[in-house]
Design a protein around this motif. Structure first.
Motif, mmCIF file in Angstrom:
data_model
loop_
_atom_site.group_PDB
_atom_site.id
_atom_site.type_symbol
_atom_site.label_atom_id
_atom_site.label_comp_id
_atom_site.label_asym_id
_atom_site.label_seq_id
_atom_site.Cartn_x
_atom_site.Cartn_y
_atom_site.Cartn_z
ATOM 1 N N PRO A 42 0.794 -1.152 -0.189
ATOM 2 C CA PRO A 42 0.069 -0.105 -0.100
ATOM 3 C C PRO A 42 0.927 1.366 0.111
ATOM 4 C CG PRO A 42 -1.042 -1.519 1.481
ATOM 5 C CD PRO A 42 0.431 -2.037 1.020
ATOM 6 N N ALA A 43 0.361 2.367 -0.782
ATOM 7 C CA ALA A 43 1.341 3.319 -0.785
ATOM 8 C C ALA A 43 1.515 4.103 0.594
ATOM 9 C CB ALA A 43 0.408 4.348 -1.870
ATOM 10 N N GLU A 44 0.204 4.104 1.364
ATOM 11 C CA GLU A 44 0.319 5.018 2.662
ATOM 12 C C GLU A 44 0.320 4.085 3.872
ATOM 13 O OE1 GLU A 44 -2.609 7.937 2.760
ATOM 14 O OE2 GLU A 44 -2.559 8.264 0.604
ATOM 15 N N TYR A 45 0.798 4.596 4.859
ATOM 16 C CA TYR A 45 0.893 3.727 6.374
ATOM 17 C C TYR A 45 -0.298 4.144 6.966
ATOM 18 C CZ TYR A 45 2.689 2.573 10.774
ATOM 19 O OH TYR A 45 2.778 1.990 11.963
ATOM 20 N N LEU A 46 -1.018 3.069 7.319
ATOM 21 C CA LEU A 46 -2.170 3.150 8.168
ATOM 22 C C LEU A 46 -2.056 3.096 9.514
ATOM 23 C CD1 LEU A 46 -5.350 3.289 8.162
ATOM 24 C CD2 LEU A 46 -5.165 0.791 8.326
ATOM 25 N N THR A 47 -2.280 4.185 10.276
ATOM 26 C CA THR A 47 -1.960 4.168 11.663
ATOM 27 C C THR A 47 -3.264 3.450 12.414
ATOM 28 O OG1 THR A 47 -0.619 6.302 11.643
ATOM 29 C CG2 THR A 47 -1.805 5.614 13.770
ATOM 30 N N VAL A 48 -3.193 2.615 13.269
ATOM 31 C CA VAL A 48 -4.139 1.691 13.962
ATOM 32 C C VAL A 48 -3.759 1.686 15.288
ATOM 33 C CG1 VAL A 48 -5.366 -0.620 13.951
ATOM 34 C CG2 VAL A 48 -4.265 0.245 11.713
ATOM 35 N N LEU A 49 -4.757 2.347 16.258
ATOM 36 C CA LEU A 49 -4.417 2.474 17.417
ATOM 37 C C LEU A 49 -5.806 1.930 18.398
ATOM 38 C CD1 LEU A 49 -2.564 3.618 19.639
ATOM 39 C CD2 LEU A 49 -3.752 5.664 19.567
ATOM 40 N N TYR A 50 -5.526 1.169 19.340
ATOM 41 C CA TYR A 50 -6.564 0.400 19.979
ATOM 42 C C TYR A 50 -6.869 1.154 21.376
ATOM 43 C CZ TYR A 50 -7.128 -3.667 17.018
ATOM 44 O OH TYR A 50 -7.466 -4.270 16.058
ATOM 45 N N ALA A 54 -2.670 -0.387 22.668
ATOM 46 C CA ALA A 54 -1.997 -1.084 21.637
ATOM 47 C C ALA A 54 -1.868 -0.473 20.325
ATOM 48 C CB ALA A 54 -2.243 -2.603 21.460
ATOM 49 N N GLU A 55 -0.596 -0.297 19.737
ATOM 50 C CA GLU A 55 -0.820 0.399 18.156
ATOM 51 C C GLU A 55 -0.242 -0.686 17.352
ATOM 52 O OE1 GLU A 55 1.620 3.826 15.957
ATOM 53 O OE2 GLU A 55 1.695 3.879 18.176
ATOM 54 N N VAL A 56 -0.770 -0.800 16.233
ATOM 55 C CA VAL A 56 -0.065 -1.647 15.282
ATOM 56 C C VAL A 56 1.014 -1.193 14.562
ATOM 57 C CG1 VAL A 56 -1.074 -3.044 13.030
ATOM 58 C CG2 VAL A 56 -2.481 -2.787 14.828
ATOM 59 N N GLU A 57 2.114 -2.068 14.294
ATOM 60 C CA GLU A 57 3.246 -1.412 13.692
ATOM 61 C C GLU A 57 3.868 -2.390 12.956
ATOM 62 O OE1 GLU A 57 5.654 -0.584 17.282
ATOM 63 O OE2 GLU A 57 4.629 1.290 17.678
ATOM 64 N N GLU A 58 3.032 -2.907 11.833
ATOM 65 C CA GLU A 58 3.617 -3.776 10.570
ATOM 66 C C GLU A 58 4.203 -5.036 11.314
ATOM 67 O OE1 GLU A 58 6.253 -0.847 8.966
ATOM 68 O OE2 GLU A 58 4.675 -0.158 7.328
ATOM 69 N N LYS A 68 -9.686 -6.248 21.350
ATOM 70 C CA LYS A 68 -10.956 -6.688 21.390
ATOM 71 C C LYS A 68 -11.988 -5.261 20.976
ATOM 72 C CE LYS A 68 -11.568 -5.921 26.487
ATOM 73 N NZ LYS A 68 -12.552 -4.987 26.433
ATOM 74 N N ASP A 69 -11.575 -4.154 21.150
ATOM 75 C CA ASP A 69 -12.496 -3.114 20.811
ATOM 76 C C ASP A 69 -12.014 -2.609 19.509
ATOM 77 O OD1 ASP A 69 -13.735 -3.216 23.348
ATOM 78 O OD2 ASP A 69 -11.879 -2.356 24.274
ATOM 79 N N ILE A 70 -13.054 -1.812 18.622
ATOM 80 C CA ILE A 70 -12.751 -1.188 17.691
ATOM 81 C C ILE A 70 -11.574 -0.168 17.477
ATOM 82 C CG2 ILE A 70 -13.891 0.357 15.861
ATOM 83 C CD1 ILE A 70 -16.612 -0.809 16.588
ATOM 84 N N PRO A 71 -10.563 -0.366 16.680
ATOM 85 C CA PRO A 71 -9.432 0.755 16.630
ATOM 86 C C PRO A 71 -9.819 1.907 15.993
ATOM 87 C CG PRO A 71 -9.064 -0.879 15.128
ATOM 88 C CD PRO A 71 -10.559 -1.356 15.580
ATOM 89 N N ASP A 72 -9.059 2.875 16.360
ATOM 90 C CA ASP A 72 -9.248 4.300 15.636
ATOM 91 C C ASP A 72 -7.999 4.090 14.390
ATOM 92 O OD1 ASP A 72 -11.074 6.077 17.044
ATOM 93 O OD2 ASP A 72 -9.622 5.448 18.776
ATOM 94 N N LEU A 73 -8.289 4.584 13.357
ATOM 95 C CA LEU A 73 -7.755 4.486 12.171
ATOM 96 C C LEU A 73 -7.394 5.920 11.624
ATOM 97 C CD1 LEU A 73 -9.412 1.664 10.045
ATOM 98 C CD2 LEU A 73 -7.645 1.510 12.031
ATOM 99 N N ALA A 74 -6.003 6.096 11.304
ATOM 100 C CA ALA A 74 -5.684 7.248 10.383
ATOM 101 C C ALA A 74 -4.916 7.223 9.376
ATOM 102 C CB ALA A 74 -5.174 8.343 11.628
ATOM 103 N N TRP A 75 -5.345 7.990 8.233
ATOM 104 C CA TRP A 75 -4.378 7.957 7.016
ATOM 105 C C TRP A 75 -4.584 9.064 6.133
ATOM 106 C CZ3 TRP A 75 -9.128 5.282 7.250
ATOM 107 C CH2 TRP A 75 -9.954 5.743 6.400
ATOM 108 N N LEU A 76 -3.751 9.527 5.269
ATOM 109 C CA LEU A 76 -3.938 10.710 4.525
ATOM 110 C C LEU A 76 -5.230 10.614 3.695
ATOM 111 C CD1 LEU A 76 0.062 11.499 3.984
ATOM 112 C CD2 LEU A 76 -1.672 12.419 5.872
ATOM 113 N N ALA A 77 -6.136 11.286 3.849
ATOM 114 C CA ALA A 77 -7.417 11.206 2.918
ATOM 115 C C ALA A 77 -8.005 12.792 2.885
ATOM 116 C CB ALA A 77 -8.281 9.805 3.585
ATOM 117 N N PRO A 78 -8.421 12.794 1.593
ATOM 118 C CA PRO A 78 -8.900 13.917 1.110
ATOM 119 C C PRO A 78 -10.300 13.904 1.750
ATOM 120 C CG PRO A 78 -7.710 13.301 -0.576
ATOM 121 C CD PRO A 78 -7.539 12.194 0.522
ATOM 122 N N GLY A 185 -2.491 0.670 4.555
ATOM 123 C CA GLY A 185 -2.567 -0.614 5.349
ATOM 124 C C GLY A 185 -1.559 -0.909 6.379
ATOM 125 N N ASN A 186 -1.954 -1.796 7.215
ATOM 126 C CA ASN A 186 -0.696 -1.921 7.933
ATOM 127 C C ASN A 186 -1.274 -3.438 8.629
ATOM 128 O OD1 ASN A 186 0.891 -1.975 10.472
ATOM 129 N ND2 ASN A 186 0.336 0.172 10.647
#
Length: 205
Positions: A42-50, A54-58, A68-78, A185-186
């Motif tokens: 994927p062209a961009e790094y997807l930040t995933v934070l629970y 806990a943070e997802v780090e490739e 167990k809970d829905i994470p917060d996501l962030a990426w560069l999106a218009p 992605g991540n």
């Protein structure tokens, strides 16, 4: 962790996007996400934070309890673009014998910008649930840019059932809606812990 703290960490992670992107390629190949799940990085790094912190780090390890809970996501999106988020386990029931590849853990479409909670939930979030003695499973988040706002005709899946989750076809879905390759992605890895039986009771396994 409070919502404010999560937002502040997400903002910080987005600012570090360029340095994170540089290591994405090796992580995807080393963990065989390519070719098992996708064919291009994927062209961009997807930040995933629970919410657990806990943070997802490739490819790092995150426990089912932490995820167990829905994470917060962030990426560069218009803001004027729509996106689809997919979370799958390619290693169900085990990486050695993935007969249920891909197990669909989450699917949200028509996401305006990066505002996932404002999107259209097609499959409600179910956290990591690797069975006992099945080893590490990979959990892969993929973000696709839509050609516009879409009308999805897939059945809606609740977080109280495992029905229609196994053998989800990423290729069929993305071709059907003309989504192309993932733009962000991540992924993380998880193995069985004491939360898994609770999750299995919730979804009827």
């Amino acid at each position: 962790m409070s919502r404010l703290c999560l937002v502040l960490v997400l903002i910080s992670c987005v600012h570090s996007y360029e340095s994170a992107q540089e290591v994405s390629s090796l992580a995807y190949y080393d963990n065989e996400v390519i070719p098992d799940v996708i064919s291009v990085v994927p062209a961009e790094y997807l930040t995933v934070l629970y919410r657990s912190g806990a943070e997802v780090e490739e490819g790092n390890k995150v426990t089912p309890t932490q995820a167990k809970d829905i994470p917060d996501l962030a990426w560069l999106a218009p803001r004027d673009k729509f996106y689809t988020v997919i979370l799958v386990d390619p290693d169900a029931p085990s990486r050695a014998s993935p007969t249920s590849r891909f197990w669909l853990h989450w699917l949200v479409g028509n996401i305006p910008g990066a505002h996932v909670r404002s999107g259209e939930t097609i499959a409600e979030y179910i956290g990591a649930g690797p069975s006992e003695n099945s080893g590490l499973h990979r959990y892969v988040f993929l973000v696709y840019e839509q050609p516009g706002e879409l009308r999805f005709d897939e059945p809606r899946l609740t977080d109280r059932s495992a029905v229609n989750r196994a053998q989800f076809s990423i290729n069929d879905f993305t071709e059907k809606y003309n989504l192309g390759d993932p733009v962000a992605g991540n992924f993380y890895q998880a193995e069985y812990d004491d939360y898994v039986p609770i999750l299995y009771e919730q979804i009827g396994l």
